[in-house]
Scaffold this motif. Sequence first.
Motif, PDB file in Angstrom:
ATOM      1  N   LYS A  56       0.854  -1.192   0.000  1.00  0.00           N
ATOM      2  CA  LYS A  56       0.000   0.000   0.000  1.00  0.00           C
ATOM      3  C   LYS A  56       0.890   1.243   0.000  1.00  0.00           C
ATOM      4  O   LYS A  56       1.911   1.286   0.677  1.00  0.00           O
ATOM      5  N   LEU A  57       0.488   2.255  -0.776  1.00  0.00           N
ATOM      6  CA  LEU A  57       1.155   3.557  -0.757  1.00  0.00           C
ATOM      7  C   LEU A  57       0.405   4.442   0.227  1.00  0.00           C
ATOM      8  O   LEU A  57      -0.820   4.513   0.181  1.00  0.00           O
ATOM      9  N   LEU A  58       1.138   5.116   1.126  1.00  0.00           N
ATOM     10  CA  LEU A  58       0.499   5.849   2.218  1.00  0.00           C
ATOM     11  C   LEU A  58       0.606   7.372   2.129  1.00  0.00           C
ATOM     12  O   LEU A  58      -0.093   8.059   2.856  1.00  0.00           O
ATOM     13  N   ARG A  59       1.466   7.896   1.281  1.00  0.00           N
ATOM     14  CA  ARG A  59       1.599   9.355   1.194  1.00  0.00           C
ATOM     15  C   ARG A  59       0.275   9.976   0.793  1.00  0.00           C
ATOM     16  O   ARG A  59      -0.469   9.415   0.007  1.00  0.00           O
ATOM     17  N   ALA A  62      -0.115  10.268  -2.921  1.00  0.00           N
ATOM     18  CA  ALA A  62       0.268   9.073  -3.683  1.00  0.00           C
ATOM     19  C   ALA A  62      -0.811   8.690  -4.692  1.00  0.00           C
ATOM     20  O   ALA A  62      -1.995   8.696  -4.387  1.00  0.00           O
ATOM     21  N   ASP A  63      -0.361   8.358  -5.881  1.00  0.00           N
ATOM     22  CA  ASP A  63      -1.249   7.861  -6.927  1.00  0.00           C
ATOM     23  C   ASP A  63      -1.306   6.337  -6.788  1.00  0.00           C
ATOM     24  O   ASP A  63      -0.282   5.677  -6.967  1.00  0.00           O
ATOM     25  N   PRO A  64      -2.480   5.768  -6.459  1.00  0.00           N
ATOM     26  CA  PRO A  64      -2.565   4.311  -6.280  1.00  0.00           C
ATOM     27  C   PRO A  64      -2.236   3.529  -7.553  1.00  0.00           C
ATOM     28  O   PRO A  64      -1.903   2.356  -7.492  1.00  0.00           O
ATOM     29  N   ALA A  65      -2.256   4.204  -8.696  1.00  0.00           N
ATOM     30  CA  ALA A  65      -1.927   3.546  -9.959  1.00  0.00           C
ATOM     31  C   ALA A  65      -0.488   3.851 -10.411  1.00  0.00           C
ATOM     32  O   ALA A  65      -0.115   3.557 -11.543  1.00  0.00           O
ATOM     33  N   ALA A  66       0.321   4.430  -9.515  1.00  0.00           N
ATOM     34  CA  ALA A  66       1.697   4.806  -9.858  1.00  0.00           C
ATOM     35  C   ALA A  66       2.484   3.598 -10.349  1.00  0.00           C
ATOM     36  O   ALA A  66       2.274   2.473  -9.900  1.00  0.00           O
ATOM     37  N   VAL A  81       2.242  -0.736  -6.384  1.00  0.00           N
ATOM     38  CA  VAL A  81       1.576  -1.674  -5.477  1.00  0.00           C
ATOM     39  C   VAL A  81       1.787  -3.069  -6.041  1.00  0.00           C
ATOM     40  O   VAL A  81       1.457  -3.351  -7.191  1.00  0.00           O
ATOM     41  N   GLY A  82       2.422  -3.927  -5.231  1.00  0.00           N
ATOM     42  CA  GLY A  82       2.764  -5.278  -5.655  1.00  0.00           C
ATOM     43  C   GLY A  82       4.208  -5.420  -6.106  1.00  0.00           C
ATOM     44  O   GLY A  82       4.694  -6.524  -6.342  1.00  0.00           O
ATOM     45  N   LEU A  83       4.917  -4.294  -6.219  1.00  0.00           N
ATOM     46  CA  LEU A  83       6.302  -4.302  -6.696  1.00  0.00           C
ATOM     47  C   LEU A  83       7.210  -5.018  -5.691  1.00  0.00           C
ATOM     48  O   LEU A  83       7.217  -4.683  -4.506  1.00  0.00           O
ATOM     49  N   PRO A  84       8.000  -6.012  -6.151  1.00  0.00           N
ATOM     50  CA  PRO A  84       8.947  -6.666  -5.242  1.00  0.00           C
ATOM     51  C   PRO A  84      10.158  -5.758  -5.004  1.00  0.00           C
ATOM     52  O   PRO A  84      10.888  -5.442  -5.934  1.00  0.00           O
ATOM     53  N   ILE A  85      10.329  -5.316  -3.758  1.00  0.00           N
ATOM     54  CA  ILE A  85      11.469  -4.436  -3.460  1.00  0.00           C
ATOM     55  C   ILE A  85      12.538  -5.144  -2.639  1.00  0.00           C
ATOM     56  O   ILE A  85      13.658  -4.663  -2.553  1.00  0.00           O
ATOM     57  N   ILE A  86      12.201  -6.282  -2.016  1.00  0.00           N
ATOM     58  CA  ILE A  86      13.177  -7.073  -1.259  1.00  0.00           C
ATOM     59  C   ILE A  86      13.229  -8.455  -1.885  1.00  0.00           C
ATOM     60  O   ILE A  86      12.188  -9.084  -2.091  1.00  0.00           O
ATOM     61  N   THR A  87      14.444  -8.908  -2.201  1.00  0.00           N
ATOM     62  CA  THR A  87      14.611 -10.241  -2.775  1.00  0.00           C
ATOM     63  C   THR A  87      15.854 -10.911  -2.204  1.00  0.00           C
ATOM     64  O   THR A  87      16.849 -10.252  -1.912  1.00  0.00           O
TER      65      THR A  87
END
Length: 144
Positions: A56-59, A62-66, A81-87
């Motif tokens: 979830k984007l909280l700013r 924030a554009d939820p479709a960014a 939203v859904g982007l893998p940032i930790i691998t």
Amino acid sequence: MNKALATLLLAAVAVPAWAQMSPVGLWRSMDDKTGEAKSEIRISEQDGILEGRIEKLLRKDADPAAKCVECKDALKDQPMVGLPIITGAKKAEGKDVWEGGKILDPENGKQYTLRLTPIEGGQKLEVRGSIGPFGRTQTWQRVQ
């Protein structure tokens, strides 16, 4: 109290405490400059390897479709939203530290070497991203 019941009660108390000292769960990241909540990241574990995705984007603005316009390769223009940032992070031998993975900064598209350290009884998570000797540490809050 019989021995089996005492062991069961001890295990019931110990398991939640251990689970909290893991990075697995939902975390709130904060903006380094403003201190405002930025996003919620869900960290999960499969076969001892951690993955974290923006949930979830909280700013306020924030554009939820960014989309990740700064990302490279397969992540380019993927929804935030859904982007893998930790691998790829794994638990270090004998320590409450997870390392060896990567963390993506979707604001600049760069990947950094990652170290995750639960602190304050697992209620906070020190997230360290670095390139060589240079890096920065953020403290994320566990979402209950």
